[in-house]
Design a protein around this motif. Structure first.
Motif, PDB file in Angstrom:
ATOM      1  N   GLU A 103       0.833  -1.204   0.000  1.00 21.70           N
ATOM      2  CA  GLU A 103       0.000   0.000   0.000  1.00 21.70           C
ATOM      3  C   GLU A 103       0.870   1.256   0.000  1.00 21.70           C
ATOM      4  O   GLU A 103       0.596   2.224  -0.734  1.00 21.70           O
ATOM      5  N   TYR A 104       1.916   1.261   0.829  1.00 19.42           N
ATOM      6  CA  TYR A 104       2.828   2.407   0.876  1.00 19.42           C
ATOM      7  C   TYR A 104       3.589   2.536  -0.436  1.00 19.42           C
ATOM      8  O   TYR A 104       3.808   3.656  -0.930  1.00 19.42           O
ATOM      9  N   CYS A 105       3.950   1.422  -1.009  1.00 23.29           N
ATOM     10  CA  CYS A 105       4.668   1.417  -2.281  1.00 23.29           C
ATOM     11  C   CYS A 105       3.840   2.093  -3.366  1.00 23.29           C
ATOM     12  O   CYS A 105       4.356   2.893  -4.159  1.00 23.29           O
ATOM     13  N   ARG A 106       2.559   1.810  -3.418  1.00 22.35           N
ATOM     14  CA  ARG A 106       1.692   2.443  -4.423  1.00 22.35           C
ATOM     15  C   ARG A 106       1.599   3.954  -4.186  1.00 22.35           C
ATOM     16  O   ARG A 106       1.587   4.730  -5.150  1.00 22.35           O
ATOM     17  N   GLN A 107       1.560   4.367  -2.921  1.00 21.94           N
ATOM     18  CA  GLN A 107       1.549   5.798  -2.631  1.00 21.94           C
ATOM     19  C   GLN A 107       2.810   6.475  -3.160  1.00 21.94           C
ATOM     20  O   GLN A 107       2.745   7.568  -3.755  1.00 21.94           O
ATOM     21  N   PHE A 150       7.999   8.380  -7.293  1.00 19.50           N
ATOM     22  CA  PHE A 150       9.172   7.546  -7.023  1.00 19.50           C
ATOM     23  C   PHE A 150       9.314   6.478  -8.106  1.00 19.50           C
ATOM     24  O   PHE A 150       8.320   5.995  -8.648  1.00 19.50           O
ATOM     25  N   SER A 151      10.552   6.111  -8.425  1.00 22.38           N
ATOM     26  CA  SER A 151      10.772   4.997  -9.341  1.00 22.38           C
ATOM     27  C   SER A 151      10.380   3.693  -8.637  1.00 22.38           C
ATOM     28  O   SER A 151      10.251   3.652  -7.417  1.00 22.38           O
ATOM     29  N   LEU A 152      10.207   2.637  -9.427  1.00 21.41           N
ATOM     30  CA  LEU A 152       9.834   1.353  -8.838  1.00 21.41           C
ATOM     31  C   LEU A 152      10.899   0.868  -7.855  1.00 21.41           C
ATOM     32  O   LEU A 152      10.577   0.363  -6.781  1.00 21.41           O
ATOM     33  N   ALA A 153      12.159   1.034  -8.220  1.00 24.49           N
ATOM     34  CA  ALA A 153      13.245   0.590  -7.345  1.00 24.49           C
ATOM     35  C   ALA A 153      13.258   1.388  -6.044  1.00 24.49           C
ATOM     36  O   ALA A 153      13.431   0.820  -4.954  1.00 24.49           O
ATOM     37  N   MET A 178       9.547  -6.807  -4.618  1.00 25.11           N
ATOM     38  CA  MET A 178       8.302  -6.058  -4.596  1.00 25.11           C
ATOM     39  C   MET A 178       7.399  -6.458  -5.762  1.00 25.11           C
ATOM     40  O   MET A 178       6.185  -6.640  -5.608  1.00 25.11           O
ATOM     41  N   THR A 179       8.001  -6.631  -6.946  1.00 20.90           N
ATOM     42  CA  THR A 179       7.222  -6.969  -8.134  1.00 20.90           C
ATOM     43  C   THR A 179       6.509  -8.307  -7.973  1.00 20.90           C
ATOM     44  O   THR A 179       5.333  -8.447  -8.323  1.00 20.90           O
ATOM     45  N   ARG A 180       7.206  -9.299  -7.433  1.00 21.33           N
ATOM     46  CA  ARG A 180       6.576 -10.611  -7.218  1.00 21.33           C
ATOM     47  C   ARG A 180       5.371 -10.494  -6.295  1.00 21.33           C
ATOM     48  O   ARG A 180       4.308 -11.069  -6.556  1.00 21.33           O
ATOM     49  N   GLN A 181       5.518  -9.732  -5.214  1.00 19.86           N
ATOM     50  CA  GLN A 181       4.421  -9.580  -4.264  1.00 19.86           C
ATOM     51  C   GLN A 181       3.280  -8.744  -4.858  1.00 19.86           C
ATOM     52  O   GLN A 181       2.103  -9.012  -4.603  1.00 19.86           O
ATOM     53  N   PHE A 182       3.623  -7.745  -5.643  1.00 20.84           N
ATOM     54  CA  PHE A 182       2.636  -6.873  -6.281  1.00 20.84           C
ATOM     55  C   PHE A 182       1.738  -7.683  -7.211  1.00 20.84           C
ATOM     56  O   PHE A 182       0.512  -7.598  -7.162  1.00 20.84           O
ATOM     57  N   ILE A 183       2.359  -8.486  -8.061  1.00 16.85           N
ATOM     58  CA  ILE A 183       1.602  -9.314  -9.013  1.00 16.85           C
ATOM     59  C   ILE A 183       0.774 -10.349  -8.274  1.00 16.85           C
ATOM     60  O   ILE A 183      -0.393 -10.602  -8.624  1.00 16.85           O
ATOM     61  N   LYS A 184       1.343 -10.944  -7.244  1.00 17.74           N
ATOM     62  CA  LYS A 184       0.633 -11.955  -6.470  1.00 17.74           C
ATOM     63  C   LYS A 184      -0.605 -11.381  -5.800  1.00 17.74           C
ATOM     64  O   LYS A 184      -1.633 -12.057  -5.652  1.00 17.74           O
ATOM     65  N   THR A 185      -0.534 -10.101  -5.425  1.00 17.62           N
ATOM     66  CA  THR A 185      -1.635  -9.466  -4.703  1.00 17.62           C
ATOM     67  C   THR A 185      -2.679  -8.860  -5.631  1.00 17.62           C
ATOM     68  O   THR A 185      -3.887  -9.026  -5.427  1.00 17.62           O
ATOM     69  N   TRP A 186      -2.225  -8.152  -6.672  1.00 14.60           N
ATOM     70  CA  TRP A 186      -3.161  -7.412  -7.509  1.00 14.60           C
ATOM     71  C   TRP A 186      -3.271  -7.914  -8.948  1.00 14.60           C
ATOM     72  O   TRP A 186      -4.079  -7.406  -9.723  1.00 14.60           O
ATOM     73  N   GLY A 187      -2.489  -8.889  -9.315  1.00 12.86           N
ATOM     74  CA  GLY A 187      -2.650  -9.507 -10.625  1.00 12.86           C
ATOM     75  C   GLY A 187      -2.048  -8.748 -11.786  1.00 12.86           C
ATOM     76  O   GLY A 187      -2.192  -9.179 -12.937  1.00 12.86           O
ATOM     77  N   SER A 204       1.573  -6.200 -12.982  1.00 16.96           N
ATOM     78  CA  SER A 204       2.893  -5.745 -12.569  1.00 16.96           C
ATOM     79  C   SER A 204       2.808  -4.301 -12.081  1.00 16.96           C
ATOM     80  O   SER A 204       1.911  -3.548 -12.496  1.00 16.96           O
ATOM     81  N   PRO A 205       3.717  -3.875 -11.200  1.00 16.43           N
ATOM     82  CA  PRO A 205       3.691  -2.484 -10.738  1.00 16.43           C
ATOM     83  C   PRO A 205       3.877  -1.481 -11.873  1.00 16.43           C
ATOM     84  O   PRO A 205       3.280  -0.401 -11.861  1.00 16.43           O
ATOM     85  N   GLY A 206       4.711  -1.838 -12.869  1.00 14.87           N
ATOM     86  CA  GLY A 206       4.911  -0.934 -13.996  1.00 14.87           C
ATOM     87  C   GLY A 206       3.631  -0.724 -14.792  1.00 14.87           C
ATOM     88  O   GLY A 206       3.293   0.402 -15.182  1.00 14.87           O
ATOM     89  N   ARG A 207       2.922  -1.812 -15.053  1.00 21.42           N
ATOM     90  CA  ARG A 207       1.664  -1.705 -15.795  1.00 21.42           C
ATOM     91  C   ARG A 207       0.630  -0.926 -14.991  1.00 21.42           C
ATOM     92  O   ARG A 207      -0.094  -0.082 -15.527  1.00 21.42           O
ATOM     93  N   TRP A 208       0.557  -1.198 -13.670  1.00 23.25           N
ATOM     94  CA  TRP A 208      -0.380  -0.477 -12.818  1.00 23.25           C
ATOM     95  C   TRP A 208      -0.083   1.023 -12.848  1.00 23.25           C
ATOM     96  O   TRP A 208      -1.001   1.850 -12.969  1.00 23.25           O
ATOM     97  N   GLN A 209       1.188   1.368 -12.784  1.00 29.35           N
ATOM     98  CA  GLN A 209       1.599   2.767 -12.802  1.00 29.35           C
ATOM     99  C   GLN A 209       1.189   3.445 -14.105  1.00 29.35           C
ATOM    100  O   GLN A 209       0.681   4.572 -14.098  1.00 29.35           O
ATOM    101  N   ASN A 210       1.367   2.746 -15.219  1.00 28.66           N
ATOM    102  CA  ASN A 210       0.993   3.306 -16.514  1.00 28.66           C
ATOM    103  C   ASN A 210      -0.521   3.501 -16.636  1.00 28.66           C
ATOM    104  O   ASN A 210      -0.996   4.503 -17.182  1.00 28.66           O
ATOM    105  N   ILE A 211      -1.278   2.534 -16.136  1.00 31.70           N
ATOM    106  CA  ILE A 211      -2.739   2.619 -16.194  1.00 31.70           C
ATOM    107  C   ILE A 211      -3.238   3.798 -15.366  1.00 31.70           C
ATOM    108  O   ILE A 211      -4.104   4.559 -15.790  1.00 31.70           O
ATOM    109  N   ILE A 212      -2.665   3.981 -14.170  1.00 24.99           N
ATOM    110  CA  ILE A 212      -3.077   5.075 -13.298  1.00 24.99           C
ATOM    111  C   ILE A 212      -2.741   6.422 -13.940  1.00 24.99           C
ATOM    112  O   ILE A 212      -3.532   7.375 -13.877  1.00 24.99           O
ATOM    113  N   ARG A 213      -1.577   6.510 -14.558  1.00 27.62           N
ATOM    114  CA  ARG A 213      -1.169   7.778 -15.177  1.00 27.62           C
ATOM    115  C   ARG A 213      -2.066   8.174 -16.340  1.00 27.62           C
ATOM    116  O   ARG A 213      -2.353   9.332 -16.556  1.00 27.62           O
ATOM    117  N   LYS A 214      -2.499   7.174 -17.112  1.00 26.97           N
ATOM    118  CA  LYS A 214      -3.330   7.465 -18.285  1.00 26.97           C
ATOM    119  C   LYS A 214      -4.706   7.958 -17.878  1.00 26.97           C
ATOM    120  O   LYS A 214      -5.259   8.874 -18.475  1.00 26.97           O
TER     121      LYS A 214
END
Length: 274
Positions: A223-227, A233-236, A250-259, A261-271
């Motif tokens: 949750e903090y990572c998404r904030q 902030f960069s993914l790293a 982080m990426t493994r846990q992100f995908i496991k939780t939300w289905g 990748s963090p990069g894709r989620w970030q792009n979707i939110i930005r658009k």
């Protein structure tokens, strides 16, 4: 060769890169693997490919892909390929004393036949059967130990006794997690904060909050990572600031939780909406 995959013929054994309290290996054998031998620990594993055959308690056993093997401490067994394709597997070895710290003096669980297709055992062993280059956090390992001990007991036929939970103690542990989730939290630290022993706390946390202490820590980090990602902030950077070992962790846990990748989620939110 054209269009065919070369058959693996060389036997190999790969130990886990990061040693913890539980020894872990992954191995492949094309034919004969082991002479009869015995351990004073549980040998628990999963066949990844092929047929894994072994003599155990007077009978020939055959573990197929996806099956869970639970060899009882001090039981004689061997190992060989059941077909000409060989077999690949992962295994971990766990001291019965670790199981007893959780079960508290109950009879050591026994899985008849040494092989099980019970989904409860499959799920409970999953965290400890990760790839050998993936390390386990101490709290993650403790969580896995607790779940494994409970699954062994239930699948082995032991009754589960209802116990009174201690909400105030568990709430102190939960508040500590909220304040320190990006630090290296251990079950020992949570026990000290709550005033409750490690395994009673681990049990009560699951009962009262529906998840394990390690999973609760992981969700706070995510949750903090998404904030942080939303703040630019960069993914790293977000991964490290949130308490993960690195971006891949982080990426493994992100995908496991939300289905996603963090990069894709970030792009979707930005658009945003079209």
């Amino acid at each position: 060769m054209t269009g065919t995959k070369a058959k693996v013929t060389a036997d190999w054994v790969k130990p886990a890169c990061h040693a913890g309290r539980i020894a872990r290996i992954e191995a492949y054998f094309s034919g004969h693997g082991y002479e009869p031998h015995r351990h004073d620990a549980y040998a628990i594993g999963r066949t990844l490919a092929g047929v894994q055959s072994f003599n155990y308690r007077g009978s020939k056993r055959h573990s197929l892909q996806g099956m869970t093997m639970v060899l009882h401490p001090d039981e004689l067994h061997d190992g060989e390929a059941g077909t000409e394709d060989g077999f690949q597997y992962r295994m971990f070895y766990i001291d019965p004393a670790l199981i007893q710290t959780i079960l508290g003096g109950k009879p050591l669980p026994f899985i008849a036949g040494g092989i099980s297709s019970d989904p409860r055992l499959h799920i409970a062993t999953e965290p400890l059967l990760k790839a050998m280059d993936i390390s386990l956090e101490k709290l993650e390992e403790d969580d896995a130990l607790y779940d494994l001990a409970q699954a062994l007991a239930v699948v082995g036929g032991q009754r589960v006794r209802r116990r009174v939970t201690d909400y105030q103690a568990v709430e102190r542990a939960r508040e500590y997690i909220y304040a320190e989730f990006n630090k290296n939290i251990t079950l020992d630290a949570l026990s000290a904060v709550s005033g409750k022993d490690r395994w009673s706390l681990s049990r009560d946390f699951r009962v009262l909050f529906g998840t394990s202490p390690y999973r609760y820590v992981t969700m706070r980090r995510l949750e903090y990572c998404r904030q942080l990602m939303l703040a630019g902030f960069s993914l790293a950077e977000a991964a490290i600031e949130s308490g993960f070992a690195d971006q891949s962790h982080m990426t493994r846990q992100f995908i496991k939780t939300w289905g996603v990748s963090p990069g894709r989620w970030q792009n979707i939110i930005r658009k945003g909406p079209a």
